[in-house]
Write a protein that holds these residues in place. Structure first.
Motif, PDB file in Angstrom:
ATOM      1  N   LYS A 286      -4.073  -1.249   7.708  1.00  0.00           N
ATOM      2  CA  LYS A 286      -4.105   0.050   7.825  1.00  0.00           C
ATOM      3  C   LYS A 286      -2.221   0.271   8.069  1.00  0.00           C
ATOM      4  O   LYS A 286      -2.260   1.434   7.625  1.00  0.00           O
ATOM      5  CB  LYS A 286      -5.143   0.327   9.264  1.00  0.00           C
ATOM      6  CG  LYS A 286      -4.845   2.353   9.682  1.00  0.00           C
ATOM      7  CD  LYS A 286      -5.944   1.455  10.569  1.00  0.00           C
ATOM      8  CE  LYS A 286      -5.472   3.865  10.898  1.00  0.00           C
ATOM      9  NZ  LYS A 286      -4.916   3.625  11.811  1.00  0.00           N
TER      10      LYS A 286
ATOM     11  N   CYS B 282      -0.359   0.480   4.804  1.00  0.00           N
ATOM     12  CA  CYS B 282      -0.853   1.147   3.731  1.00  0.00           C
ATOM     13  C   CYS B 282      -0.288   2.291   4.192  1.00  0.00           C
ATOM     14  O   CYS B 282       0.484   3.277   3.706  1.00  0.00           O
ATOM     15  CB  CYS B 282      -3.031   1.685   3.960  1.00  0.00           C
ATOM     16  SG  CYS B 282      -3.537   0.634   3.138  1.00  0.00           S
ATOM     17  N   GLU B 283      -0.061   3.139   5.523  1.00  0.00           N
ATOM     18  CA  GLU B 283       0.220   3.606   5.983  1.00  0.00           C
ATOM     19  C   GLU B 283       1.965   3.784   5.821  1.00  0.00           C
ATOM     20  O   GLU B 283       2.753   4.716   5.351  1.00  0.00           O
ATOM     21  CB  GLU B 283      -0.101   4.076   7.688  1.00  0.00           C
ATOM     22  CG  GLU B 283      -1.312   5.008   7.907  1.00  0.00           C
ATOM     23  CD  GLU B 283      -1.496   4.354   9.054  1.00  0.00           C
ATOM     24  OE1 GLU B 283      -0.855   4.033  10.662  1.00  0.00           O
ATOM     25  OE2 GLU B 283      -3.191   5.014   9.521  1.00  0.00           O
TER      26      GLU B 283
ATOM     27  N   HIS C  88      -3.247   5.400   2.728  1.00  0.00           N
ATOM     28  CA  HIS C  88      -4.612   5.129   3.730  1.00  0.00           C
ATOM     29  C   HIS C  88      -5.078   3.836   2.974  1.00  0.00           C
ATOM     30  O   HIS C  88      -5.327   3.807   1.596  1.00  0.00           O
ATOM     31  CB  HIS C  88      -5.256   6.693   4.248  1.00  0.00           C
ATOM     32  CG  HIS C  88      -5.378   6.914   3.245  1.00  0.00           C
ATOM     33  ND1 HIS C  88      -6.461   6.436   2.394  1.00  0.00           N
ATOM     34  CD2 HIS C  88      -5.193   7.718   2.731  1.00  0.00           C
ATOM     35  CE1 HIS C  88      -7.107   7.579   1.449  1.00  0.00           C
ATOM     36  NE2 HIS C  88      -6.490   8.942   1.725  1.00  0.00           N
TER      37      HIS C  88
ATOM     38  N   ASP D 271     -10.869   7.938   8.683  1.00  0.00           N
ATOM     39  CA  ASP D 271     -10.532   9.312   9.096  1.00  0.00           C
ATOM     40  C   ASP D 271     -11.061  10.003   9.689  1.00  0.00           C
ATOM     41  O   ASP D 271     -10.846  11.283   9.985  1.00  0.00           O
ATOM     42  CB  ASP D 271      -9.647  10.456   7.896  1.00  0.00           C
ATOM     43  CG  ASP D 271     -10.353  10.243   7.412  1.00  0.00           C
ATOM     44  OD1 ASP D 271     -11.406   9.877   6.864  1.00  0.00           O
ATOM     45  OD2 ASP D 271     -10.481  11.117   6.133  1.00  0.00           O
TER      46      ASP D 271
ATOM     47  N   CYS E 242      -4.701  -0.184  -0.667  1.00  0.00           N
ATOM     48  CA  CYS E 242      -4.335   1.115  -0.273  1.00  0.00           C
ATOM     49  C   CYS E 242      -4.791   2.322  -0.959  1.00  0.00           C
ATOM     50  O   CYS E 242      -5.254   2.099  -2.806  1.00  0.00           O
ATOM     51  CB  CYS E 242      -2.983   1.357  -0.082  1.00  0.00           C
ATOM     52  SG  CYS E 242      -2.673   0.086   1.210  1.00  0.00           S
TER      53      CYS E 242
ATOM     54  N   SER F  55      -3.404   6.777  -2.289  1.00  0.00           N
ATOM     55  CA  SER F  55      -2.578   7.569  -2.115  1.00  0.00           C
ATOM     56  C   SER F  55      -3.086   8.973  -3.481  1.00  0.00           C
ATOM     57  O   SER F  55      -4.120   8.195  -4.513  1.00  0.00           O
ATOM     58  CB  SER F  55      -1.901   7.470  -2.198  1.00  0.00           C
ATOM     59  OG  SER F  55      -0.903   6.713  -3.206  1.00  0.00           O
TER      60      SER F  55
END
Length: 418
Positions: free
Chosen positions: A41, A44-45, A50, A98, A143, A145
């Motif tokens: 996590k 990915c950030e 994410h 999320d 991931c 985006s």
């Protein structure tokens, strides 16, 4: 400016973005280095992404295709995705990274979500199924985006034989742009267009497919007079990142809740800790009486009495100690129930824009009694009268002459004999 453009601008003025909902591109990136769920996590950030949120069948289809093709030489097993259990008390409940719920189609494996409280994070197994696993297992991850809007690959001199289509009389550029925003009522998006310039009917043909946007490529045939465009909304990449020093048995998200059970006494769902002491405690309460001259009665009891009251698991109320008791309801509310209540409050407190007085005033005329509003009205009326009066005053001589010409009246004409 076309009528469609004017309608789009009008809808935009009303706050409706119907004409401007351009499809967004999705990029999936494989993290080749194995790591825990929390480490994935964070990684990915750090990439501006994410953990993959496979909330549509189309996303699931593309990730499966990448695993079987583009990533086939790099994938070693199960892959972390952004799904986890969020309530230890009810481990069958899940949320995305999320904290959004799993809505629409899902790909849970048989027996999932399991009711165990150890395997709290989910993987994509075999590219098809969601399976719970220990969050501190070291696995590869996916991931996600949104790098921008969808684009088109063009295939001039080819046609598409797919039969799910709509048509319109549009030039090539507008045909492509229309496909970017067009979605059927069933949820199917436009994934390809065919265009035949100068055709006797509609020149633009739009093709729709819910699960396989490559269907036009599979059914493509050569044709010198037709051009085909395929919408590209997905792309893939592979990263070999450094592994952050993060490892935990619990997913690190705002919606994760741990319900602990300490070694204390629990009464009516409320956890209380009672100190072992013989100190005498004095409580003062007003006894029920009609004599206002009497002082409040002091009630004295020891801590052992309180312990006797709270130690029983079947206690539902305090004993009658001569004090006025209030009726209290204590509920052990889980996070899910709390979120449901918050959602109810949000709905109750949400005000529709169309019901506000500001919105309604755009379409009606309402009397305004404020002094400032009246003053503005008087000033405006005065200016209008002055403007109109000035125009009439300047044109008054001309007006008199015109009246004399139209209405000669008793005007005498002198006749001169020659």
């Amino acid at each position: 400016m076309t009528l469609l453009t004017l309608l789009c601008l009008f809808w935009w003025w009303l706050g409706l973005e119907i004409c401007f909902a351009i499809s967004a591109k999705t990029r999936f990136t494989l993290l080749k280095t194995p790591m825990s769920w929390n480490a994935a996590k964070l990684t990915c950030e750090g990439l501006g992404m994410h953990l993959a949120k496979l909330d549509t069948s189309l996303k699931q289809t593309y990730v499966q295709q990448y695993i079987n093709n583009d990533w086939s030489a790099d994938v070693t097993g199960e892959l972390w995705i952004g799904l986890h259990k969020f309530d230890i008390a009810t481990p069958e409940l899940t949320r995305w990274y999320d904290c959004t719920i799993v809505g629409g189609p899902d790909s849970f494996d048989d027996g999932e979500p399991s009711t165990t409280t150890d395997d709290l994070c989910f993987t994509l197994s075999g590219g098809t199924n969601w399976r719970s696993s220990l969050c501190n297992d070291t696995l590869q991850a996916v991931c996600e985006s949104s790098p921008g809007d969808c684009t088109f690959d063009t295939y001039p001199g080819n046609g598409c034989s797919h039969n799910l289509k709509a048509s319109a009389e549009l030039p090539w550029a507008e045909c492509i742009a229309d496909c970017l925003t067009d979605t059927l009522a069933t949820g199917e998006q436009c994934w390809g267009v065919g265009h035949l310039d100068g055709f006797s009917g509609d020149d633009c043909w739009k093709f729709f497919a819910a699960d396989d946007p490559n269907i036009c490529i599979a059914g493509m045939y050569p044709s010198a007079s037709i051009d085909v465009g395929i919408k590209i909304c997905f792309e893939s990449s592979v990263e070999i990142p450094d592994v952050p020093d993060v490892s935990s048995v619990n997913p690190d998200t705002p919606c994760f809740v741990i319900y602990t059970t300490p070694d204390t006494e629990t009464t009516l769902g409320l956890t209380t800790t009672i100190a072992e002491t013989t100190t005498t405690t004095t409580m003062t309460a007003t006894s029920p009486t009609t004599d206002a001259s009497k002082e409040p009665t002091a009630l004295t009891f020891t801590t052992e009495q309180v312990t006797a009251v709270t130690s029983s698991s079947n206690v539902t109320s305090l004993p009658n100690l001569g004090v006025c008791r209030c009726t209290c309801t204590m509920i052990n509310t889980s996070l899910l129930n709390l979120q449901e209540e918050i959602e109810k409050l949000r709905v109750l407190l949400t005000v529709k824009k169309s019901s506000t007085s500001l919105y309604k005033r755009k379409f009606i005329s309402v009397q305004d009694e404020r002094i400032s509003a009246k003053s503005i009205g008087y000033v405006g009326a005065t200016l209008l009268m002055l403007t109109f009066g000035t125009i009439v005053f300047l044109d008054f001589p001309v007006l008199i002459q015109q009246v004399k010409r139209l209405c000669p009246g008793n005007t005498k004409h002198r006749v001169t004999s020659v």
